[in-house]
Scaffold this active site. Sequence first.
Site, PDB file in Angstrom:
ATOM      1  N   LYS A  45       0.801  -1.236   0.000  1.00 52.23           N
ATOM      2  CA  LYS A  45       0.000   0.000   0.000  1.00 52.23           C
ATOM      3  C   LYS A  45       0.835   1.288   0.000  1.00 52.23           C
ATOM      4  CE  LYS A  45      -4.254  -1.738   2.033  1.00 52.23           C
ATOM      5  NZ  LYS A  45      -5.251  -1.622   3.095  1.00 52.23           N
ATOM      6  N   ASP A  77      -9.871   3.225   1.849  1.00 52.85           N
ATOM      7  CA  ASP A  77      -9.934   2.730   3.231  1.00 52.85           C
ATOM      8  C   ASP A  77     -10.432   3.825   4.179  1.00 52.85           C
ATOM      9  OD1 ASP A  77      -9.000   0.147   2.740  1.00 52.85           O
ATOM     10  OD2 ASP A  77      -6.900   0.747   2.922  1.00 52.85           O
TER      11      ASP A  77
HETATM   12  P1  ATR Z   1      -0.504  -2.193   7.166  1.00 50.40           P
HETATM   13  O1  ATR Z   1      -0.138  -1.530   5.877  1.00 50.40           O
HETATM   14  O2  ATR Z   1      -1.543  -3.247   6.992  1.00 50.40           O
HETATM   15  O3  ATR Z   1      -0.859  -1.238   8.245  1.00 50.40           O
HETATM   16  P2  ATR Z   1       2.194  -2.509   8.119  1.00 50.40           P
HETATM   17  O4  ATR Z   1       2.579  -1.258   7.431  1.00 50.40           O
HETATM   18  O5  ATR Z   1       3.102  -3.697   8.031  1.00 50.40           O
HETATM   19  O6  ATR Z   1       0.775  -3.041   7.614  1.00 50.40           O
HETATM   20  O7  ATR Z   1       1.952  -2.130   9.664  1.00 50.40           O
HETATM   21  C1  ATR Z   1       1.676  -3.079  10.614  1.00 50.40           C
HETATM   22  C2  ATR Z   1       1.675  -2.451  12.014  1.00 50.40           C
HETATM   23  O8  ATR Z   1       1.406  -3.503  12.938  1.00 50.40           O
HETATM   24  C3  ATR Z   1       3.011  -1.849  12.413  1.00 50.40           C
HETATM   25  O9  ATR Z   1       2.775  -0.669  13.134  1.00 50.40           O
HETATM   26  C4  ATR Z   1       3.635  -2.926  13.323  1.00 50.40           C
HETATM   27  O10 ATR Z   1       4.450  -2.436  14.366  1.00 50.40           O
HETATM   28  P3  ATR Z   1       5.955  -1.910  14.088  1.00 50.40           P
HETATM   29  O11 ATR Z   1       5.808  -0.508  13.603  1.00 50.40           O
HETATM   30  O12 ATR Z   1       6.613  -2.006  15.416  1.00 50.40           O
HETATM   31  O13 ATR Z   1       6.533  -2.841  13.059  1.00 50.40           O
HETATM   32  C5  ATR Z   1       2.396  -3.521  13.949  1.00 50.40           C
HETATM   33  N1  ATR Z   1       2.677  -4.915  14.368  1.00 50.40           N
HETATM   34  C6  ATR Z   1       2.860  -5.963  13.540  1.00 50.40           C
HETATM   35  N2  ATR Z   1       3.081  -7.084  14.266  1.00 50.40           N
HETATM   36  C7  ATR Z   1       3.047  -6.721  15.577  1.00 50.40           C
HETATM   37  C8  ATR Z   1       3.205  -7.411  16.813  1.00 50.40           C
HETATM   38  N3  ATR Z   1       3.440  -8.717  16.849  1.00 50.40           N
HETATM   39  N4  ATR Z   1       3.069  -6.703  17.967  1.00 50.40           N
HETATM   40  C9  ATR Z   1       2.825  -5.370  17.940  1.00 50.40           C
HETATM   41  N5  ATR Z   1       2.673  -4.658  16.788  1.00 50.40           N
HETATM   42  C10 ATR Z   1       2.782  -5.318  15.632  1.00 50.40           C
END
Ligand code: ATR
Length: 271
Positions: free
Chosen positions: A66, A102
């Site tokens: 995205k 979205d």
């Molecule tokens: P999207 O475009 O769907 O929002 P993304 O850009 O990969 O996907 O963002 C995912 C978010 O989920 C991120 O903020 C990530 O935290 P980080 O910034 O620390 O990477 C968060 N996230 C993913 N897995 C996680 C986990 N196990 N615990 C806490 N936060 C998580």
Amino acid sequence: MKIYCVIGDERVNRSLSPRMHNSVFSRLGMGSMYIAVNVNPATLGKAVDAMKCLGFSGVNVTIPHKEAIIPYLDCLSDEAATVGAVNTLVFQSGSAIGHNTDVGGFGDLLDFRGFNPEKSDVVIVGAGGAARAVICSLNDRGARITVINRTLEKTIKLTENLGGSPAPLEDAPKILEKAMLLVNTTDVSEDSGGSELASILKHAGPLRRLKLVIDINYGRTNNIWSLLAQRNTAEFHDGLYMLAAQARRSFNLWTGLKPDMNDFLSPLGLS
Ligand code: ATR
């Protein structure tokens, strides 16, 4: 025949978008087709060019492309530029234009629930592309936003850019006490053991102000957000309605048509 698709990584094979859009195409007798395509991040630019050359009529963009797709597009709608993330491509005179439905889709969910966040404290968990769309939608509706995320630096950057206050994950129990609406935008919805987020949530509360919890994911069993809502007698909603609402908005950008919301909900078993 007009061809549409959703591009993502291997998770795109589980996307419900083909089922939804193909059902609407068939119901309206449009003879169009919608498919799911797994695109390697390393060849994202080539994929955009290929879709242009092959005459695709419209594209949805999902995790993890995205934000990464933006440099490969010819221009962005104002909304997509503000959000900094794209979930819909429209092709016009050989140009690929990025949109974000979205933001509107999340607003449609709030309207469906009859929830007005104006001047209310809202907590958003996560700081990725999905969080950006949710923040923009809630900004438009005058909410007071706090963003909690595992990586604090990312949250600080995000809130500097879009507004809201940043907070580290460990502050969640305290910050949640004032929240009326809680929105999960991370893909963590289940306690698979060892998840810091799941463990923090388990010990949060009582949350007396909490009215509504939204998890933008769907199809998750033992949902930690749903359990948190239950424990605090708040309402819970997953991401299926938002999925249908953003799809309807993308469909409108591609075709100019605005089919009934139930046409998108019923293939998901929701209407
Ligand atoms: P999207 O475009 O769907 O929002 P993304 O850009 O990969 O996907 O963002 C995912 C978010 O989920 C991120 O903020 C990530 O935290 P980080 O910034 O620390 O990477 C968060 N996230 C993913 N897995 C996680 C986990 N196990 N615990 C806490 N936060 C998580």
